[in-house]
Write a protein that holds these residues in place. Structure first.
Motif, PDB file in Angstrom:
ATOM      1  N   ARG A   1     -52.131  40.261  95.771  1.00 47.99           N
ATOM      2  CA  ARG A   1     -50.727  40.311  95.358  1.00 47.99           C
ATOM      3  C   ARG A   1     -50.293  41.766  95.190  1.00 47.99           C
ATOM      4  O   ARG A   1     -49.198  42.154  95.569  1.00 47.99           O
ATOM      5  CB  ARG A   1     -50.555  39.546  94.056  1.00 47.99           C
ATOM      6  CG  ARG A   1     -49.130  39.514  93.569  1.00 47.99           C
ATOM      7  CD  ARG A   1     -49.001  38.661  92.349  1.00 47.99           C
ATOM      8  NE  ARG A   1     -49.391  37.299  92.709  1.00 47.99           N
ATOM      9  CZ  ARG A   1     -49.252  36.257  91.934  1.00 47.99           C
ATOM     10  NH1 ARG A   1     -48.740  36.400  90.738  1.00 47.99           N
ATOM     11  NH2 ARG A   1     -49.614  35.061  92.322  1.00 47.99           N
TER      12      ARG A   1
ATOM     13  N   ALA B   1     -46.314  39.809  96.406  1.00 51.33           N
ATOM     14  CA  ALA B   1     -46.403  38.387  96.057  1.00 51.33           C
ATOM     15  C   ALA B   1     -45.858  37.487  97.160  1.00 51.33           C
ATOM     16  O   ALA B   1     -46.462  36.461  97.501  1.00 51.33           O
ATOM     17  CB  ALA B   1     -45.685  38.124  94.737  1.00 51.33           C
ATOM     18  N   ALA B   2     -44.713  37.847  97.728  1.00 49.14           N
ATOM     19  CA  ALA B   2     -44.106  37.012  98.769  1.00 49.14           C
ATOM     20  C   ALA B   2     -44.976  36.972 100.022  1.00 49.14           C
ATOM     21  O   ALA B   2     -45.174  35.900 100.616  1.00 49.14           O
ATOM     22  CB  ALA B   2     -42.711  37.522  99.108  1.00 49.14           C
TER      23      ALA B   2
ATOM     24  N   ALA C   1     -48.077  34.796  99.374  1.00 51.68           N
ATOM     25  CA  ALA C   1     -47.734  33.371  99.399  1.00 51.68           C
ATOM     26  C   ALA C   1     -47.560  32.885 100.840  1.00 51.68           C
ATOM     27  O   ALA C   1     -48.032  31.801 101.204  1.00 51.68           O
ATOM     28  CB  ALA C   1     -46.462  33.130  98.597  1.00 51.68           C
ATOM     29  N   ARG C   2     -46.907  33.677 101.664  1.00 51.91           N
ATOM     30  CA  ARG C   2     -46.700  33.299 103.067  1.00 51.91           C
ATOM     31  C   ARG C   2     -48.014  33.276 103.831  1.00 51.91           C
ATOM     32  O   ARG C   2     -48.253  32.379 104.650  1.00 51.91           O
ATOM     33  CB  ARG C   2     -45.720  34.266 103.725  1.00 51.91           C
ATOM     34  CG  ARG C   2     -45.367  33.902 105.144  1.00 51.91           C
ATOM     35  CD  ARG C   2     -44.574  32.615 105.226  1.00 51.91           C
ATOM     36  NE  ARG C   2     -44.164  32.376 106.600  1.00 51.91           N
ATOM     37  CZ  ARG C   2     -44.099  31.183 107.144  1.00 51.91           C
ATOM     38  NH1 ARG C   2     -44.347  30.104 106.426  1.00 51.91           N
ATOM     39  NH2 ARG C   2     -43.747  31.046 108.404  1.00 51.91           N
TER      40      ARG C   2
END
Length: 75
Positions: free
Chosen positions: A37, A42-43, A46-47
């Protein structure tokens, strides 16, 4: 490591390990990188986890959006 399903048949990813706040990715050349992260965001993390579980698009996403945003090279 969990084998990557490679639904396209052309992926540069061989396997992955999903962790709490990270993903380790093994590429077909045998190298393993750990993305966190903190290193990738973070994005993006997650992807990457979503694509890894889907078995399609992970290698392309890493090369286009994450680049060298890994925390460490494990192998």
């Amino acid at each position: 490591m969990t084998p990557y399903r490679n639904l396209s048949g052309r992926s540069g990813v061989r396997a992955y390990r999903a962790e709490l706040d990270a993903i380790s990715v093994e590429f077909v050349d045998g190298s393993v990188y750990r993305y966190t992260r903190a290193s990738a965001g973070a994005a993006a993390l997650a992807r990457m986890l979503e694509l890894a579980r889907a078995g399609r698009g992970l290698s392309t996403y890493i090369s286009r959006h994450v680049g060298e945003g890994y925390a460490e090279r494990l192998r």
